[in-house]
Design a protein around this motif. Structure first.
Motif, PDB file in Angstrom:
ATOM      1  N   PHE A  81      49.972  46.880  42.885  1.00 29.08           N
ATOM      2  CA  PHE A  81      49.257  47.857  42.100  1.00 29.08           C
ATOM      3  C   PHE A  81      48.931  47.745  40.767  1.00 29.08           C
ATOM      4  O   PHE A  81      47.553  47.449  40.335  1.00 29.08           O
ATOM      5  N   ALA A  82      49.627  46.781  40.164  1.00 28.45           N
ATOM      6  CA  ALA A  82      49.384  46.490  38.626  1.00 28.45           C
ATOM      7  C   ALA A  82      48.505  45.377  38.457  1.00 28.45           C
ATOM      8  O   ALA A  82      47.709  45.206  37.605  1.00 28.45           O
ATOM      9  N   ASP A  83      48.498  44.532  39.647  1.00 27.26           N
ATOM     10  CA  ASP A  83      47.520  43.297  39.672  1.00 27.26           C
ATOM     11  C   ASP A  83      46.274  43.721  40.037  1.00 27.26           C
ATOM     12  O   ASP A  83      44.917  43.410  39.275  1.00 27.26           O
ATOM     13  N   CYS A  84      45.917  44.369  41.436  1.00 29.66           N
ATOM     14  CA  CYS A  84      44.759  44.858  41.669  1.00 29.66           C
ATOM     15  C   CYS A  84      44.449  46.372  41.932  1.00 29.66           C
ATOM     16  O   CYS A  84      43.411  46.789  41.678  1.00 29.66           O
ATOM     17  N   GLY A  85      45.300  47.049  42.254  1.00 29.99           N
ATOM     18  CA  GLY A  85      45.168  48.378  42.243  1.00 29.99           C
ATOM     19  C   GLY A  85      44.645  48.903  40.919  1.00 29.99           C
ATOM     20  O   GLY A  85      43.950  50.137  41.219  1.00 29.99           O
ATOM     21  N   ILE A  86      45.049  48.705  39.992  1.00 25.63           N
ATOM     22  CA  ILE A  86      44.561  49.317  38.703  1.00 25.63           C
ATOM     23  C   ILE A  86      42.942  49.344  38.653  1.00 25.63           C
ATOM     24  O   ILE A  86      42.414  49.912  37.940  1.00 25.63           O
ATOM     25  N   HIS A  87      42.697  47.963  38.974  1.00 22.81           N
ATOM     26  CA  HIS A  87      41.216  47.808  38.891  1.00 22.81           C
ATOM     27  C   HIS A  87      40.465  49.098  39.924  1.00 22.81           C
ATOM     28  O   HIS A  87      39.518  49.484  39.467  1.00 22.81           O
ATOM     29  N   ALA A  88      40.937  49.350  41.098  1.00 18.38           N
ATOM     30  CA  ALA A  88      40.215  50.251  42.230  1.00 18.38           C
ATOM     31  C   ALA A  88      40.393  51.546  41.362  1.00 18.38           C
ATOM     32  O   ALA A  88      39.621  52.410  41.384  1.00 18.38           O
ATOM     33  N   LEU A  89      41.687  52.050  40.869  1.00 15.97           N
ATOM     34  CA  LEU A  89      41.857  53.130  40.103  1.00 15.97           C
ATOM     35  C   LEU A  89      41.103  53.454  38.772  1.00 15.97           C
ATOM     36  O   LEU A  89      40.214  54.656  38.692  1.00 15.97           O
ATOM     37  N   HIS A  90      40.899  52.109  38.098  1.00 16.33           N
ATOM     38  CA  HIS A  90      39.688  52.392  36.865  1.00 16.33           C
ATOM     39  C   HIS A  90      38.324  52.653  37.445  1.00 16.33           C
ATOM     40  O   HIS A  90      37.535  53.578  36.926  1.00 16.33           O
ATOM     41  N   MET A  91      37.979  52.028  38.452  1.00 13.78           N
ATOM     42  CA  MET A  91      36.596  52.279  38.774  1.00 13.78           C
ATOM     43  C   MET A  91      36.408  53.565  39.431  1.00 13.78           C
ATOM     44  O   MET A  91      35.426  54.196  39.121  1.00 13.78           O
ATOM     45  N   ALA A  92      37.408  54.122  40.029  1.00 11.72           N
ATOM     46  CA  ALA A  92      37.362  55.665  40.652  1.00 11.72           C
ATOM     47  C   ALA A  92      37.437  56.556  39.348  1.00 11.72           C
ATOM     48  O   ALA A  92      36.434  57.491  39.441  1.00 11.72           O
ATOM     49  N   CYS A  93      37.940  56.402  38.286  1.00 12.22           N
ATOM     50  CA  CYS A  93      37.965  57.285  36.914  1.00 12.22           C
ATOM     51  C   CYS A  93      36.512  56.718  36.326  1.00 12.22           C
ATOM     52  O   CYS A  93      36.003  57.862  35.862  1.00 12.22           O
ATOM     53  N   PHE A  94      35.988  55.736  36.295  1.00 12.01           N
ATOM     54  CA  PHE A  94      34.828  55.257  35.627  1.00 12.01           C
ATOM     55  C   PHE A  94      33.519  55.938  36.073  1.00 12.01           C
ATOM     56  O   PHE A  94      32.708  56.608  35.336  1.00 12.01           O
ATOM     57  N   VAL A  95      33.562  55.842  37.531  1.00 15.27           N
ATOM     58  CA  VAL A  95      32.362  56.307  38.219  1.00 15.27           C
ATOM     59  C   VAL A  95      32.559  57.800  38.168  1.00 15.27           C
ATOM     60  O   VAL A  95      31.375  58.594  37.901  1.00 15.27           O
TER      61      VAL A  95
ATOM     62  N   TRP B 155      44.312  52.409  48.418  1.00 16.75           N
ATOM     63  CA  TRP B 155      44.727  51.530  49.296  1.00 16.75           C
ATOM     64  C   TRP B 155      44.642  50.074  48.434  1.00 16.75           C
ATOM     65  O   TRP B 155      43.601  49.685  48.338  1.00 16.75           O
ATOM     66  N   THR B 156      45.817  49.431  48.309  1.00 12.88           N
ATOM     67  CA  THR B 156      45.651  48.289  47.701  1.00 12.88           C
ATOM     68  C   THR B 156      46.961  47.134  48.485  1.00 12.88           C
ATOM     69  O   THR B 156      47.947  47.908  48.804  1.00 12.88           O
ATOM     70  N   SER B 157      46.655  46.082  48.762  1.00 13.88           N
ATOM     71  CA  SER B 157      47.481  45.277  49.559  1.00 13.88           C
ATOM     72  C   SER B 157      47.135  43.768  49.150  1.00 13.88           C
ATOM     73  O   SER B 157      45.844  43.424  48.799  1.00 13.88           O
ATOM     74  N   SER B 158      48.232  42.822  49.516  1.00 13.39           N
ATOM     75  CA  SER B 158      47.816  41.431  49.236  1.00 13.39           C
ATOM     76  C   SER B 158      48.338  40.798  50.511  1.00 13.39           C
ATOM     77  O   SER B 158      48.253  39.500  50.742  1.00 13.39           O
ATOM     78  N   ILE B 159      48.656  41.441  51.883  1.00 16.87           N
ATOM     79  CA  ILE B 159      48.931  40.974  52.834  1.00 16.87           C
ATOM     80  C   ILE B 159      48.042  41.312  53.990  1.00 16.87           C
ATOM     81  O   ILE B 159      48.007  41.137  55.153  1.00 16.87           O
ATOM     82  N   ALA B 160      46.565  41.790  53.615  1.00 21.11           N
ATOM     83  CA  ALA B 160      45.825  42.202  54.600  1.00 21.11           C
ATOM     84  C   ALA B 160      44.904  41.007  55.152  1.00 21.11           C
ATOM     85  O   ALA B 160      43.775  40.817  54.378  1.00 21.11           O
ATOM     86  N   ILE B 161      45.428  40.370  55.957  1.00 24.62           N
ATOM     87  CA  ILE B 161      44.839  39.027  56.711  1.00 24.62           C
ATOM     88  C   ILE B 161      43.400  39.490  56.989  1.00 24.62           C
ATOM     89  O   ILE B 161      43.010  40.246  57.887  1.00 24.62           O
ATOM     90  N   GLY B 162      42.353  38.550  56.519  1.00 31.72           N
ATOM     91  CA  GLY B 162      40.995  39.002  57.011  1.00 31.72           C
ATOM     92  C   GLY B 162      40.110  39.508  55.909  1.00 31.72           C
ATOM     93  O   GLY B 162      39.028  39.499  55.675  1.00 31.72           O
ATOM     94  N   ARG B 163      40.767  40.187  55.022  1.00 34.08           N
ATOM     95  CA  ARG B 163      40.141  40.796  53.771  1.00 34.08           C
ATOM     96  C   ARG B 163      40.151  39.555  52.576  1.00 34.08           C
ATOM     97  O   ARG B 163      41.061  38.859  52.448  1.00 34.08           O
ATOM     98  N   GLN B 164      38.987  39.428  52.177  1.00 34.06           N
ATOM     99  CA  GLN B 164      38.808  38.211  51.313  1.00 34.06           C
ATOM    100  C   GLN B 164      39.323  38.911  49.613  1.00 34.06           C
ATOM    101  O   GLN B 164      40.195  38.481  49.024  1.00 34.06           O
ATOM    102  N   HIS B 165      38.197  39.792  49.291  1.00 37.77           N
ATOM    103  CA  HIS B 165      38.258  40.470  47.830  1.00 37.77           C
ATOM    104  C   HIS B 165      38.732  42.073  48.128  1.00 37.77           C
ATOM    105  O   HIS B 165      39.737  42.162  47.434  1.00 37.77           O
ATOM    106  N   GLY B 166      37.997  42.376  48.588  1.00 42.84           N
ATOM    107  CA  GLY B 166      38.331  43.861  49.107  1.00 42.84           C
ATOM    108  C   GLY B 166      38.183  45.068  48.378  1.00 42.84           C
ATOM    109  O   GLY B 166      38.750  46.145  48.402  1.00 42.84           O
ATOM    110  N   LEU B 167      37.479  44.884  47.310  1.00 41.22           N
ATOM    111  CA  LEU B 167      37.029  45.999  46.216  1.00 41.22           C
ATOM    112  C   LEU B 167      36.127  46.962  46.630  1.00 41.22           C
ATOM    113  O   LEU B 167      34.914  46.432  46.687  1.00 41.22           O
TER     114      LEU B 167
END
Length: 385
Positions: free
Chosen positions: A195-209, A249-261
């Protein structure tokens, strides 16, 4: 018009993030790369800086040396980018703000909420810009999404759904890879991994938009690879200040997803969908209408989108150009301050220290809620309650 002078700390040879910053800062000709302390090894940093074209006396061995070398120069740098390991961000950002420099800090801005509140106060007291590199908010069509929401094209926003899921840490046999291991080690990463690595990017984008802030959240966090102390997958429900429901949803074990934002926004009059891996298309479905595909670079988009689109329609603009839009915003903000005029509203979109602080508060809230089996918890930093 004279170029602004830019300096960088970290982002040395072999860095993943350094080239994106150097491309972004130089793309529009607003900044000149004038100083750097690029590596934790002083000699390597000086050598790499000279090879990138820095004058020998401005290719520094470390950030302390750069601070001493720049702070009294008549032509000192106007903006410093901090792209060092996470645990050093607070100390370096604080020192440069207090010395009167504008700063762009990589995320996370700090490792604790208390440090984040301190940076917000210092930026306010010094009158210096402290921006945080949530670089995905620089994409042209993300900014168009924000403009559409703000002008009411979707009506009241009911639901926002964000994802940042990839599968690049899914191999359990990779546990001893140093590029992976540190991310799941509390001693190096803090209270949260994915979440600290990737999830906060998604959360910031939700708030930004949406133009809203997270107030409370409930998180289900799990280490799908049992040897990991910190989470490699998280599902977060949250509530925004304007009443919007949020799912992430944020994950680093979702095989088949590349970047996923990805981001989806649903209002009373329509819905939007955008994916970072296909950044040139924004999908808009008006209530009772037909699906529309909005193309980056097409005519008659919002000023926010037009300002941040550089190449003709049909040609891809990628992550370094999104970073360039953050730098373009900052150049406008710095010039406006020097000239004593208001900033162009279409450029006044760069992520602030306040965004970095809110993200850190969300990181701790997710960790707390995850340990409490999804209990709803306060997600606002104390100074904003």
């Amino acid at each position: 018009m004279r170029k602004l002078k830019w300096g960088m700390i970290g982002g040395g040879e072999g860095s993943q993030i350094g080239p994106a910053h150097r491309l972004g800062a130089g793309l529009d000709g607003a900044f000149e790369f004038a100083a750097g302390a690029l590596d934790h090894r002083p000699d390597a940093g000086r050598d790499y800086g000279r090879r990138l074209g820095l004058d020998a006396d401005r290719a520094y061995g470390d950030w302390h040396e750069m601070l001493e070398g720049e702070k009294n120069r008549p032509n000192r740098v106007d903006l410093v980018t901090v792209a060092t390991p996470n645990s050093t961000h607070y100390e370096i950002t604080k020192a440069y703000l207090e010395a009167g420099f504008h700063v762009l800090c990589e995320k996370p801005m700090t490792m604790t909420i208390e440090e984040g509140e301190d940076i917000v106060r210092i930026a306010e007291a010094t009158g210096r810009i402290c921006a945080v590199n949530y670089g995905y908010s620089g994409y042209s069509l993300v900014r168009h999404m924000k403009a559409m929401v703000a002008r009411g094209d979707l009506g009241q926003i009911r639901l926002v759904k964000a994802e940042f899921a990839h599968g690049h840490h899914a191999d359990a046999t990779d546990a001893d890879n140093p590029r992976v291991r540190w991310r799941y080690d509390p001693a190096q990463a803090g209270v949260s991994a994915q979440f600290a690595d990737c999830g906060i990017h998604a959360l910031h984008m939700a708030c930004f938009v949406t133009g809203q802030d997270v107030e409370k959240l409930s998180a289900d966090t799990v280490s799908c690879i049992p040897s990991r102390v910190l989470e490699d997958d998280a599902m977060v429900n949250f509530r925004l200040s304007g009443g919007t429901v949020g799912r992430l949803w944020t994950s680093s074990i979702a095989i088949g997803r590349q970047h996923g934002l990805t981001l989806q926004v649903f209002g009373e009059k329509g819905g939007l969908r955008w994916a970072q891996e296909q950044p040139n298309q924004l999908y808009f479905m008006p209530l009772g209408g037909r699906l529309q595909i909005i193309e980056r670079g097409e005519a008659n988009l919002s000023p926010e989108a037009d300002r941040t689109s550089r190449v003709t329609i049909g040609h891809a603009e990628g992550m370094p150009l999104a970073f360039a839009n953050i730098y373009k915003d900052l150049a406008e903000a710095i010039r406006a301050g020097k000239e004593g005029r208001p900033i162009d509203p279409a450029a006044n979109l760069y992520p602030r220290a306040e965004d970095g602080l809110r993200s850190m508060a969300a990181v701790f809230a997710v960790a707390e809620s995850g340990l409490a089996h999804g209990q709803w918890v306060e997600a606002r930093p104390p100074m904003f309650r």
